[in-house]
Structures are given as structure tokens and as C-alpha cells.
Design a protein around this motif. Sequence first.
Motif, mmCIF file in Angstrom:
data_model
loop_
_atom_site.group_PDB
_atom_site.id
_atom_site.type_symbol
_atom_site.label_atom_id
_atom_site.label_comp_id
_atom_site.label_asym_id
_atom_site.label_seq_id
_atom_site.Cartn_x
_atom_site.Cartn_y
_atom_site.Cartn_z
ATOM 1 N N TYR A 87 -24.441 30.826 31.125
ATOM 2 C CA TYR A 87 -25.655 30.312 29.872
ATOM 3 C C TYR A 87 -25.691 31.431 28.952
ATOM 4 N N PHE A 98 -32.107 28.597 25.707
ATOM 5 C CA PHE A 98 -30.820 28.829 26.432
ATOM 6 C C PHE A 98 -29.996 27.682 25.859
ATOM 7 N N GLY A 99 -28.586 28.044 25.923
ATOM 8 C CA GLY A 99 -27.547 26.872 25.710
ATOM 9 C C GLY A 99 -27.637 26.108 27.122
ATOM 10 N N GLN A 100 -26.995 25.066 27.033
ATOM 11 C CA GLN A 100 -27.060 23.968 27.940
ATOM 12 C C GLN A 100 -26.279 24.231 29.214
ATOM 13 N N GLN B 41 -35.791 25.178 35.870
ATOM 14 C CA GLN B 41 -34.749 24.291 35.830
ATOM 15 C C GLN B 41 -34.747 23.050 36.490
ATOM 16 N N LYS B 45 -29.955 20.322 35.591
ATOM 17 C CA LYS B 45 -29.872 20.524 34.256
ATOM 18 C C LYS B 45 -30.089 22.295 33.827
ATOM 19 N N GLY B 46 -30.503 22.434 32.565
ATOM 20 C CA GLY B 46 -30.293 23.855 32.277
ATOM 21 C C GLY B 46 -31.865 24.520 32.332
ATOM 22 N N LEU B 47 -31.809 25.820 31.711
ATOM 23 C CA LEU B 47 -32.904 26.543 31.885
ATOM 24 C C LEU B 47 -33.882 26.522 30.720
#
Lengths: 107, 119
Positions: A87, A98-100, B41, B45-47
Motif C-alpha cells: 500500500y 492510502f492506495g487500494q 480495514q 479491503k484496503g486501509l
Amino acid sequence: DIQMTQSPSTLSASIGDRVTITCRASQSISRWLAWYQQKPGKAPKLLIYKASSLESGVPSRFSGSGSGTEFTLTINSLQPDDFATYYCQQYNSPPWTFGQGTKVEIK
Amino acid sequence: QLQLQESGPGLVKPSETLSLTCSVSGGSIGSDTYYWGWVRQPPGKGLEWIGSINYSGSTYYNPSLKSRATISVDTSKNQFSLKVSSVTAADTAVYYCARLTIQRYFDNWGQGTLVTVSS
């Protein structure tokens, strides 16, 4: 908010490969960018800050570059321990975003 | 060696308040060099950064939580805490506490704790 877009989303590579991940910001963030590595079920780990500064204890095969809106994370000679999700995060202006994520998989 | 450890209920009912605490060891939370924050999170999925606080209680939050998040600090216990009110299933996530450097990147993380919102 500053949007961070990583490419690719998934990357298949072999041990010993050189791998490059790109992170683009929706506006200039100077060099205020960090990279993290996350393994399944674990917390993210800081690899690089200020676009190209290597965090203490991180192997030198990891490197970062870029400024403004385009950044790259490079892993030279990919090792088994490097298969993970990566990330980017901008800290130019809040909210920190953040990026994905980019998942590096075994080919 | 700095260590952060999250604690709190793993299950919260919809519309109630999620409460977590981060205990810091191996270093003092009462330093003006660092901020302390929360990142979550959702599964798979992402942060997402939730918010941060310093030793004196100065806070800032991600507007995406629409003022539902509150972070506080207890320097006497070397802890900081998170509350998220009016939770829904969308708040189900692994919640991490972390230390932010003065530039605001995250250099130390807790192991994370899964909070599920369900009746």
C-alpha cells in the motif's frame, strides 16, 4: 481528499524477478509518500517514507522513487518473503489516504 | 522496543458505540514527537485512517466518519482510545492502532482487532 491510485491491483511474479508498483496521487504531494507491506492476518509494516527513504531494518532490495503525483516501489530480486500486499499512503495533507493495494502473487 | 496492543469487544450491535483501547509499551505516549492514531480495514479491503491524537489531546479526524469518531488519550496509563458511535455493518473491520511520526506516516502498528457489527 487526495485520491491515491495504485497499479496494477495484482501482480504475478517469480522468485528473483524485479517488480515495480506504481502509485499516483490526484494532486501533487511533493515527496510525502510512504509504502507499506501487509501479509495476510498481519498489520502493515512500514517499508519506505518520504518517497525514497528506507525504514531501518528493511532489506535494500526495496526502493522507492518519484515526486509530485507519480511514485514507484521497486523490489529487486523478489524473495519468498516478499509475496504480500503493498500500500502507498500520502501524508501531504489530511485526511491521510492510502492506495487500494497491490497484491504480489507467486507466478 | 515499542509495542501497541488493541483491546475491546469483538462484537457490537448496530446503532451502539464501538469502544477500543490501545495500550502502548516500550515507549512513552507523552512525547511531542509523535501522534497516535487508528486505522481500519474492512474484510478483504484496503486501509482507512480514522483519526489521530497527540499527548496533549489535540485531535484530527477523517471527515468520512461524519463526526462519529472520538479519540482520547490517557498519559497516566500510556493508552489512547477510540469510540465510534451509531455503528452499522459498514463499520465491521479490523481496527489497528498505530504511531504516527511527526510527518504523519505510520511507523509502528498494533496487531489489529476484528470488530464485527451485528445483532
